[in-house]
Design a protein around this motif. Structure first.
Motif, PDB file in Angstrom:
ATOM      1  N   VAL A   1       0.855  -1.201   0.000  1.00 20.65           N
ATOM      2  CA  VAL A   1       0.000   0.000   0.000  1.00 20.65           C
ATOM      3  C   VAL A   1       0.883   1.239   0.000  1.00 20.65           C
ATOM      4  O   VAL A   1       0.647   2.192  -0.750  1.00 20.65           O
ATOM      5  CB  VAL A   1      -0.960   0.009   1.211  1.00 20.65           C
ATOM      6  N   ARG A   2       1.915   1.220   0.840  1.00 18.85           N
ATOM      7  CA  ARG A   2       2.823   2.369   0.929  1.00 18.85           C
ATOM      8  C   ARG A   2       3.537   2.599  -0.406  1.00 18.85           C
ATOM      9  O   ARG A   2       3.643   3.738  -0.877  1.00 18.85           O
ATOM     10  CB  ARG A   2       3.842   2.142   2.045  1.00 18.85           C
ATOM     11  N   LYS A   3       4.010   1.534  -1.037  1.00 18.62           N
ATOM     12  CA  LYS A   3       4.696   1.669  -2.330  1.00 18.62           C
ATOM     13  C   LYS A   3       3.748   2.235  -3.383  1.00 18.62           C
ATOM     14  O   LYS A   3       4.134   3.085  -4.197  1.00 18.62           O
ATOM     15  CB  LYS A   3       5.243   0.312  -2.782  1.00 18.62           C
ATOM     16  N   TYR A   4       2.500   1.770  -3.362  1.00 17.89           N
ATOM     17  CA  TYR A   4       1.511   2.264  -4.312  1.00 17.89           C
ATOM     18  C   TYR A   4       1.225   3.747  -4.075  1.00 17.89           C
ATOM     19  O   TYR A   4       1.204   4.542  -5.020  1.00 17.89           O
ATOM     20  CB  TYR A   4       0.229   1.442  -4.195  1.00 17.89           C
ATOM     21  N   MET A   5       1.041   4.114  -2.821  1.00 21.89           N
ATOM     22  CA  MET A   5       0.750   5.513  -2.494  1.00 21.89           C
ATOM     23  C   MET A   5       1.917   6.429  -2.872  1.00 21.89           C
ATOM     24  O   MET A   5       1.712   7.537  -3.367  1.00 21.89           O
ATOM     25  CB  MET A   5       0.422   5.665  -1.005  1.00 21.89           C
ATOM     26  N   ASP A   6       3.141   5.964  -2.670  1.00 22.21           N
ATOM     27  CA  ASP A   6       4.316   6.744  -3.076  1.00 22.21           C
ATOM     28  C   ASP A   6       4.313   6.976  -4.582  1.00 22.21           C
ATOM     29  O   ASP A   6       4.596   8.083  -5.051  1.00 22.21           O
ATOM     30  CB  ASP A   6       5.610   6.031  -2.666  1.00 22.21           C
ATOM     31  N   ALA A   7       3.994   5.936  -5.355  1.00 21.05           N
ATOM     32  CA  ALA A   7       3.962   6.056  -6.809  1.00 21.05           C
ATOM     33  C   ALA A   7       2.878   7.038  -7.252  1.00 21.05           C
ATOM     34  O   ALA A   7       3.092   7.843  -8.161  1.00 21.05           O
ATOM     35  CB  ALA A   7       3.738   4.685  -7.447  1.00 21.05           C
ATOM     36  N   VAL A   8       1.731   6.985  -6.598  1.00 18.90           N
ATOM     37  CA  VAL A   8       0.634   7.898  -6.945  1.00 18.90           C
ATOM     38  C   VAL A   8       1.020   9.335  -6.606  1.00 18.90           C
ATOM     39  O   VAL A   8       0.781  10.255  -7.394  1.00 18.90           O
ATOM     40  CB  VAL A   8      -0.671   7.490  -6.221  1.00 18.90           C
ATOM     41  N   GLN A   9       1.635   9.536  -5.457  1.00 22.40           N
ATOM     42  CA  GLN A   9       2.028  10.885  -5.058  1.00 22.40           C
ATOM     43  C   GLN A   9       3.093  11.466  -5.976  1.00 22.40           C
ATOM     44  O   GLN A   9       3.143  12.674  -6.189  1.00 22.40           O
ATOM     45  CB  GLN A   9       2.507  10.886  -3.606  1.00 22.40           C
ATOM     46  N   LYS A  10       3.945  10.610  -6.547  1.00 25.80           N
ATOM     47  CA  LYS A  10       4.964  11.066  -7.495  1.00 25.80           C
ATOM     48  C   LYS A  10       4.393  11.270  -8.893  1.00 25.80           C
ATOM     49  O   LYS A  10       5.104  11.681  -9.801  1.00 25.80           O
ATOM     50  CB  LYS A  10       6.107  10.052  -7.564  1.00 25.80           C
ATOM     51  N   LYS A  11       3.105  10.929  -9.063  1.00 22.49           N
ATOM     52  CA  LYS A  11       2.414  11.040 -10.355  1.00 22.49           C
ATOM     53  C   LYS A  11       3.069  10.171 -11.432  1.00 22.49           C
ATOM     54  O   LYS A  11       3.089  10.515 -12.611  1.00 22.49           O
ATOM     55  CB  LYS A  11       2.363  12.500 -10.838  1.00 22.49           C
ATOM     56  N   ASP A  12       3.628   9.046 -11.013  1.00 25.00           N
ATOM     57  CA  ASP A  12       4.275   8.108 -11.935  1.00 25.00           C
ATOM     58  C   ASP A  12       3.252   7.030 -12.305  1.00 25.00           C
ATOM     59  O   ASP A  12       3.068   6.053 -11.577  1.00 25.00           O
ATOM     60  CB  ASP A  12       5.508   7.482 -11.266  1.00 25.00           C
ATOM     61  N   GLN A  13       2.598   7.220 -13.453  1.00 27.35           N
ATOM     62  CA  GLN A  13       1.488   6.351 -13.828  1.00 27.35           C
ATOM     63  C   GLN A  13       1.924   4.908 -14.047  1.00 27.35           C
ATOM     64  O   GLN A  13       1.266   3.977 -13.587  1.00 27.35           O
ATOM     65  CB  GLN A  13       0.786   6.876 -15.080  1.00 27.35           C
ATOM     66  N   LYS A  14       3.034   4.709 -14.727  1.00 29.40           N
ATOM     67  CA  LYS A  14       3.489   3.347 -15.020  1.00 29.40           C
ATOM     68  C   LYS A  14       3.825   2.594 -13.727  1.00 29.40           C
ATOM     69  O   LYS A  14       3.413   1.449 -13.539  1.00 29.40           O
ATOM     70  CB  LYS A  14       4.702   3.391 -15.945  1.00 29.40           C
ATOM     71  N   LEU A  15       4.564   3.258 -12.840  1.00 25.70           N
ATOM     72  CA  LEU A  15       4.929   2.643 -11.568  1.00 25.70           C
ATOM     73  C   LEU A  15       3.685   2.378 -10.708  1.00 25.70           C
ATOM     74  O   LEU A  15       3.565   1.322 -10.079  1.00 25.70           O
ATOM     75  CB  LEU A  15       5.913   3.545 -10.810  1.00 25.70           C
ATOM     76  N   ALA A  16       2.745   3.318 -10.722  1.00 20.28           N
ATOM     77  CA  ALA A  16       1.511   3.162  -9.942  1.00 20.28           C
ATOM     78  C   ALA A  16       0.679   1.990 -10.465  1.00 20.28           C
ATOM     79  O   ALA A  16       0.105   1.227  -9.676  1.00 20.28           O
ATOM     80  CB  ALA A  16       0.691   4.447  -9.986  1.00 20.28           C
TER      81      ALA A  16
ATOM     82  N   ARG B   1      -9.973   3.502  -7.424  1.00 19.61           N
ATOM     83  CA  ARG B   1     -10.594   4.821  -7.590  1.00 19.61           C
ATOM     84  C   ARG B   1      -9.551   5.927  -7.494  1.00 19.61           C
ATOM     85  O   ARG B   1      -9.562   6.881  -8.273  1.00 19.61           O
ATOM     86  CB  ARG B   1     -11.688   5.015  -6.537  1.00 19.61           C
ATOM     87  N   LEU B   2      -8.606   5.778  -6.568  1.00 21.02           N
ATOM     88  CA  LEU B   2      -7.518   6.754  -6.431  1.00 21.02           C
ATOM     89  C   LEU B   2      -6.694   6.810  -7.722  1.00 21.02           C
ATOM     90  O   LEU B   2      -6.338   7.892  -8.196  1.00 21.02           O
ATOM     91  CB  LEU B   2      -6.619   6.386  -5.252  1.00 21.02           C
ATOM     92  N   TYR B   3      -6.416   5.636  -8.288  1.00 22.03           N
ATOM     93  CA  TYR B   3      -5.656   5.577  -9.537  1.00 22.03           C
ATOM     94  C   TYR B   3      -6.428   6.303 -10.648  1.00 22.03           C
ATOM     95  O   TYR B   3      -5.859   7.120 -11.382  1.00 22.03           O
ATOM     96  CB  TYR B   3      -5.408   4.119  -9.932  1.00 22.03           C
ATOM     97  N   ASN B   4      -7.712   5.998 -10.774  1.00 25.06           N
ATOM     98  CA  ASN B   4      -8.518   6.588 -11.849  1.00 25.06           C
ATOM     99  C   ASN B   4      -8.647   8.097 -11.696  1.00 25.06           C
ATOM    100  O   ASN B   4      -8.604   8.823 -12.694  1.00 25.06           O
ATOM    101  CB  ASN B   4      -9.895   5.940 -11.889  1.00 25.06           C
ATOM    102  N   VAL B   5      -8.809   8.572 -10.493  1.00 25.93           N
ATOM    103  CA  VAL B   5      -8.937  10.020 -10.264  1.00 25.93           C
ATOM    104  C   VAL B   5      -7.619  10.721 -10.546  1.00 25.93           C
ATOM    105  O   VAL B   5      -7.580  11.792 -11.152  1.00 25.93           O
ATOM    106  CB  VAL B   5      -9.408  10.281  -8.810  1.00 25.93           C
ATOM    107  N   THR B   6      -6.512  10.115 -10.105  1.00 31.35           N
ATOM    108  CA  THR B   6      -5.207  10.743 -10.255  1.00 31.35           C
ATOM    109  C   THR B   6      -4.758  10.790 -11.713  1.00 31.35           C
ATOM    110  O   THR B   6      -4.196  11.788 -12.159  1.00 31.35           O
ATOM    111  CB  THR B   6      -4.158   9.968  -9.428  1.00 31.35           C
ATOM    112  N   PHE B   7      -5.015   9.717 -12.440  1.00 30.76           N
ATOM    113  CA  PHE B   7      -4.496   9.617 -13.812  1.00 30.76           C
ATOM    114  C   PHE B   7      -5.597   9.686 -14.870  1.00 30.76           C
ATOM    115  O   PHE B   7      -5.465   9.136 -15.957  1.00 30.76           O
ATOM    116  CB  PHE B   7      -3.693   8.323 -13.968  1.00 30.76           C
ATOM    117  N   ALA B   8      -6.693  10.379 -14.553  1.00 29.15           N
ATOM    118  CA  ALA B   8      -7.779  10.528 -15.519  1.00 29.15           C
ATOM    119  C   ALA B   8      -7.309  11.341 -16.708  1.00 29.15           C
ATOM    120  O   ALA B   8      -6.550  12.310 -16.568  1.00 29.15           O
ATOM    121  CB  ALA B   8      -8.972  11.207 -14.853  1.00 29.15           C
ATOM    122  N   ALA B   9      -7.774  10.940 -17.895  1.00 24.07           N
ATOM    123  CA  ALA B   9      -7.427  11.684 -19.109  1.00 24.07           C
ATOM    124  C   ALA B   9      -8.064  13.058 -19.044  1.00 24.07           C
ATOM    125  O   ALA B   9      -9.241  13.202 -18.741  1.00 24.07           O
ATOM    126  CB  ALA B   9      -7.911  10.932 -20.332  1.00 24.07           C
TER     127      ALA B   9
END
Length: 91
Positions: free
Chosen positions: A33-48, A82-90
């Motif tokens: 969870v922590r690794k995923y949240m770090d990737a989302v916060q860095k806005k790194d879509q591939k890593l997330a 949902r966090l992924y979709n909101v963060t990386f929405a087109a």
């Protein structure tokens, strides 16, 4: 002459083994969870995206083993997606 272990002692030993195993599985989930949240916060879509796949797998594993309840697994997977979709929405 060997001394028999009481049933209470045996149950305690079994529960201790299970507790440690459950703790390890929960710890793994928290780590992913922590690794995923770090990737989302860095806005790194591939890593997330990769982290989300691994996290979902770990959550399913925890649910299958009975460490987490099925609804808790579903809820966490849904919130992470949902966090992924909101963060990386087109846009």
């Amino acid at each position: 002459m060997s001394v028999k272990k009481s049933s209470a002692e045996k149950r305690y030993a079994q529960s201790e083994v299970r507790r440690l195993r459950n703790k390890a599985v929960k710890s793994e989930v928290h780590t992913f969870v922590r690794k995923y949240m770090d990737a989302v916060q860095k806005k790194d879509q591939k890593l997330a995206e990769e982290a989300l796949k691994v996290l979902n797998s770990e959550l399913d594993n925890a649910g299958r083993k009975g460490v987490m309840k099925a609804n808790a697994v579903s809820r966490k997977k849904s919130r992470m997606a949902r966090l992924y979709n909101v963060t990386f929405a087109a846009k």
